[in-house]
Design a protein around this motif. Structure first.
Motif, short mmCIF file in Angstrom:
data_model
loop_
_atom_site.label_atom_id
_atom_site.label_comp_id
_atom_site.label_asym_id
_atom_site.label_seq_id
_atom_site.Cartn_x
_atom_site.Cartn_y
_atom_site.Cartn_z
N ILE A 267 0.84 -1.21 0.00
CA ILE A 267 0.00 0.00 0.00
C ILE A 267 0.87 1.25 0.00
O ILE A 267 0.58 2.23 -0.70
CB ILE A 267 -0.97 -0.02 1.19
N GLN B 9 -5.45 6.23 -5.79
CA GLN B 9 -6.73 6.92 -5.94
C GLN B 9 -7.19 7.03 -7.39
O GLN B 9 -8.26 7.56 -7.65
CB GLN B 9 -6.62 8.33 -5.34
N ALA C 235 -7.64 1.49 -4.46
CA ALA C 235 -8.01 1.95 -3.12
C ALA C 235 -8.99 0.99 -2.46
O ALA C 235 -8.89 0.70 -1.26
CB ALA C 235 -8.60 3.36 -3.19
N ASP C 236 -9.94 0.49 -3.25
CA ASP C 236 -10.90 -0.48 -2.72
C ASP C 236 -10.18 -1.75 -2.26
O ASP C 236 -10.48 -2.31 -1.20
CB ASP C 236 -11.94 -0.85 -3.77
N ALA D 211 -8.25 -1.47 0.90
CA ALA D 211 -9.09 -1.40 2.09
C ALA D 211 -9.69 -2.76 2.47
O ALA D 211 -10.31 -2.88 3.54
CB ALA D 211 -10.21 -0.39 1.87
#
Length: 240
Positions: free
Chosen positions: A12, A22, A80-81, A84
């Motif tokens: 990340i 992003q 980004a998904d 997470a």
């Protein structure tokens, strides 16, 4: 910190440095059929052919990455998904790892992220025998995960033990090797001079069991992107 947590943190951070976290980039993951995954080898005892595991494939900017998993499913979203996602189940881990491999192929010169096909697994196993013989000499090898061609090739020249999770395999002699269950893992690790471990252990989060003082060779496409982050040795010459 567990290996998977360490890898995720590093990945990340790297994605942030690349400024791609992003971006509205879509990453899709789908389970491949056995034929899509490994073609049509002469042998028919590979786990994916038996429906015991699935090969997830992520596509990112035209680059593909794969990960074996025991859970099938699909996912589509941005990096980004995926960053997470809680890595608390096989599906989420496979999606993250396949994505790591695809992004690594796109940005980090990660190679050999696509599984070999047809009779290439047999060629891989023959090369593995030669590689271990040259680098490690005569040694005792514990194999983690039933890869039929590797088991057959290695038992011909080394003392070999093999640990697998499939209850239908356990207690059976296949390709000349007695397959033992996970309750024998610690004993087999201590017995060995060298561990040959499937990269799928990263996806099922059992990999820490094999990160001991013993030398380890990881095999397969699943661990392609993670191995450079952790300086792990990986053998996967016939993949693409």
């Amino acid at each position: 910190m567990q290996a998977l947590d360490s890898i995720r943190t590093q990945v990340i951070s790297h994605w942030k440095e690349l400024n791609i976290l992003q971006e509205k980039i879509i990453v899709s993951a789908k389970p491949l059929t056995p034929e899509e995954a490994i073609g049509t080898p002469d042998d028919t005892d590979y786990p994916i052919q038996q429906g015991k595991e699935y090969l997830m494939e992520a596509t990112f900017n035209g680059h593909k990455g794969q990960a074996f998993t025991g859970n099938r499913g699909t996912f589509s979203g941005t990096l980004a998904d995926i960053a997470a996602l809680p890595l608390t189940n096989d599906l989420n881990r496979a999606v993250f790892i396949a994505t790591l491999n695809a992004v690594g192929s796109a940005y980090d010169n990660t190679t050999n992220t696509i599984h070999c096909k047809d009779n290439e697994p047999k060629q891989c196993a023959q090369q593995l025998h030669e590689f271990i013989q040259q680098k490690y000499g005569k040694c005792r090898i514990t194999i983690i995960g039933f890869q039929p061609a590797m088991a057959e090739a290695l038992q011909a020249g080394f003392e070999v033990r093999l640990i697998d999770l499939d209850p239908k395999n356990i207690g059976q002699v296949k390709r000349g090797v007695l397959i033992e269950g996970k309750e024998k893992t610690d004993d087999a690790v201590q017995w060995a001079d060298l561990l040959l471990v499937t990269g799928t252990t990263l996806a099922n989060n059992s990999i820490d069991l094999f990160l001991t003082e013993k030398p380890v060779i990881f095999y397969g496409t699943t661990i392609a992107g993670a191995a450079p982050y952790m300086n792990w040795e990986r053998f996967c010459p016939m993949s693409k």
